[in-house]
Design an enzyme around this catalytic site. Structure first.
Site, mmCIF file in Angstrom:
data_model
loop_
_atom_site.group_PDB
_atom_site.id
_atom_site.type_symbol
_atom_site.label_atom_id
_atom_site.label_comp_id
_atom_site.label_asym_id
_atom_site.label_seq_id
_atom_site.Cartn_x
_atom_site.Cartn_y
_atom_site.Cartn_z
ATOM 1 N N GLY A 135 -34.992 10.250 8.738
ATOM 2 C CA GLY A 135 -35.609 11.287 9.546
ATOM 3 C C GLY A 135 -35.732 10.855 10.991
ATOM 4 O O GLY A 135 -34.989 9.998 11.470
ATOM 5 N N GLU B 207 -33.721 5.041 8.225
ATOM 6 C CA GLU B 207 -32.498 5.532 8.865
ATOM 7 C C GLU B 207 -32.945 6.655 9.787
ATOM 8 O O GLU B 207 -33.230 7.767 9.345
ATOM 9 C CB GLU B 207 -31.497 6.018 7.799
ATOM 10 C CG GLU B 207 -30.069 6.114 8.313
ATOM 11 C CD GLU B 207 -29.830 7.340 9.159
ATOM 12 O OE1 GLU B 207 -29.860 7.212 10.408
ATOM 13 O OE2 GLU B 207 -29.629 8.418 8.604
ATOM 14 N N LEU B 208 -33.025 6.337 11.089
ATOM 15 C CA LEU B 208 -33.637 7.249 12.045
ATOM 16 C C LEU B 208 -32.582 7.929 12.914
ATOM 17 O O LEU B 208 -31.475 8.177 12.477
ATOM 18 C CB LEU B 208 -34.668 6.483 12.873
ATOM 19 C CG LEU B 208 -35.727 5.732 12.045
ATOM 20 C CD1 LEU B 208 -36.679 4.959 12.949
ATOM 21 C CD2 LEU B 208 -36.489 6.676 11.141
ATOM 22 N N CYS C 284 -27.337 12.490 12.720
ATOM 23 C CA CYS C 284 -27.828 11.445 13.611
ATOM 24 C C CYS C 284 -26.686 10.681 14.285
ATOM 25 O O CYS C 284 -26.915 9.970 15.255
ATOM 26 C CB CYS C 284 -28.759 10.495 12.870
ATOM 27 S SG CYS C 284 -28.146 9.948 11.291
ATOM 28 N N GLU D 119 -32.392 12.769 21.442
ATOM 29 C CA GLU D 119 -31.501 13.252 20.391
ATOM 30 C C GLU D 119 -31.533 14.780 20.367
ATOM 31 O O GLU D 119 -32.569 15.379 20.065
ATOM 32 C CB GLU D 119 -31.918 12.703 19.026
ATOM 33 C CG GLU D 119 -30.985 13.113 17.902
ATOM 34 C CD GLU D 119 -31.358 12.477 16.570
ATOM 35 O OE1 GLU D 119 -30.446 12.224 15.767
ATOM 36 O OE2 GLU D 119 -32.547 12.245 16.333
#
Length: 475
Positions: free
Chosen positions: A228, A248-249, A282, A376
């Site tokens: 996220g 896991e960003l 991502c 992002e």
């Protein structure tokens, strides 16, 4: 009408107090309903996972592998059904969701293989004066209870990347999916049960952030695996206490197009991987640094390729780009684009919002501090930035809080070597964009892009502990 209920302690909890309509982000139509778990049910899930973990740990590796392979076979049979459901619930184009289901099948199959590869080592003691007639053995054991918190953008495959390795390693899993993708999560848990996965192996908790925090902080949870945003990752680190976290960003992934590159190929791939899934990945191509000598041809090709994309109904066969997850996200992306233009960027194409639908957008030369560059976007927006020296391009790519993946297009081995070694990234793709991942490869980032690596082989290792047994008086 699809329905999503929590699955806890071997039962589907069809609660009626907190039933929420699930709407298509594209059409706004009600496509299902979900029922949030209560606080008492979250507690029940924690206790069920805790008490059931020994049963899962005791399952032979062959049995765990067989169940995962059966789940993969069932998913293969229902590939179109799951693809349609993902498109319906999260607005992802059918072309992309079919690919996601295919990847999910591979992830389950790879997890099944890793269940058979929990190897250890033997270590002689007589290399030390104090170790004569002794030997140590190491082997992998399950951690116990894994909290798996998953996002909406790849709602099936990212669940598989957590439950698959967790079960392969012999753990019990508490799955807390994003509220925007609860229908998919419930359908997949139902499939796992049909594949004869024991009820103790998976608890499905439907709900929001508060439920996730409750699961993360609880002492019965041994590992938290979260995919996220950065804010969520920081909160988990604060809440989790003394337990392992796998994060896991996000990212604002960059791709470099050098002067000796195959420019047409680079532009084609940047369009394909920058706008697929409406940019909601991502590692989606967000920043493209292009050598000034090839900028004109690159930009022209990029614009031509973008103009060919079909944007619209995610369930239509010819749609290339569906919608983002909701109208609020669409408004935020449009606002960021307008801010970048006001700060001096040129709007090459796109930039228009219609509810959750954003036209694929190309910006030329946005400022370094513009949100579309340094944050992002998580939407179909590409920023093209010229450079004169490779050193400058590398420095600009590295000047980011993120470090997930990057791409480099070049036909020069010295250039490729320099970029691969100097970029501060978890992965560098040569003659490809940042947005390329095979599910068995180690995947993850540095800096604020995360902690740990995914990919069944690597996740299984993260979700097990090394145990040592020492043998003495062997002679």
């Amino acid at each position: 009408m699809k329905e999503a209920y929590s699955y806890i302690d071997g039962r589907w909890l069809e609660g009626k107090d907190k039933t929420i309509a699930v709407r298509s982000p594209y059409s706004g139509e009600v496509v299902g309903k979900q029922s949030e778990a209560t606080e008492e049910e979250v507690e029940l899930a924690l206790e069920a996972a805790f008490t059931g973990k020994k049963k899962i740990a005791a399952l032979p590796a062959k049995a765990r592998a067989s169940i995962l392979n059966k789940a993969a076979s069932l998913l293969k049979e229902r590939k179109e059904t799951f693809a349609q459901l993902i498109s319906l619930e999260v607005g992802k184009a059918l072309k992309n969701t079919r690919d996601e289901v295919a990847r999910s099948i591979e992830t389950l199959e790879q997890s099944a293989e890793e269940a058979k590869r929990l190897h250890g080592t033997t270590l002689p003691g007589d290399v030390s004066e104090r170790g004569k007639a002794s030997m140590a053995l190491t082997f992998r054991v399950p951690v116990g209870v894994v909290a798996a918190i998953t996002p909406f953008n790849a709602p099936l495959n990212l669940i598989c990347h957590k439950i698959g390795p967790s079960f392969a390693a012999g753990n019990a899993t508490i799955l807390k999916p994003a509220p925007q993708s609860s229908l998919i999560a419930a359908a997949f848990v139902e499939l796992l049960l049909q594949a004869e996965m024991p009820a103790e192996a998976v608890q499905l908790v439907i709900g929001g952030t508060a439920h996730g925090q409750r699961i993360v902080e609880d002492w019965r949870t041994n590992i938290v695996s979260f995919t996220g945003g950065v804010a969520g990752g920081k909160q988990i680190c604060h809440t989790a206490g003394l337990k392992k976290v796998l994060l896991e960003l996000g990212g604002n992934s960059a791709t470099i197009v050098h002067q000796d590159a195959d420019v047409e190929r680079a532009a084609t791939l940047c369009v394909r991987t920058g706008f697929s899934n409406a940019g909601q990945s991502c590692i989606s191509v967000q920043r493209i640094y292009v050598h000034e000598s090839v900028m004109d041809f690159f930009l022209q090709t990029l614009k031509q390729q973008t103009a060919r994309l079909v944007v619209g109904d995610p369930l239509a066969e010819d749609t290339d780009v569906g919608c983002v997850i909701n109208e609020e996200t669409g408004e935020r992306i449009e606002r960021w684009v307008k801010e970048a233009v006001a700060e001096g960027a040129e709007l090459v194409c796109g930039g228009r919002q219609d509810r959750a639908l954003i036209q694929p957008t190309i910006l030329l030369g946005p400022r370094k501090k513009s949100k579309v560059v340094c944050e992002e976007v998580f939407g179909p927006v590409i920023s093209v930035i010229p450079y004169t020296s490779l050193e400058t391009a590398i420095a600009e790519v590295n000047d980011s809080a993120f470090g997930l993946q990057a791409g480099i297009f070049s036909n020069s081995l010295p250039v490729i070597t320099k970029v691969a070694l100097e970029l501060e990234m978890g992965g560098v793709v040569v003659n490809g964009t940042s947005n390329y991942r095979l599910d068995h490869w180690p995947y993850g980032g540095i800096k604020q892009s995360g902690i740990g690596r995914e990919g069944p082989k690597y996740t299984v290792k993260e979700m097990t502990e090394m145990k040592m047994v020492v043998l003495q008086d062997l002679l």
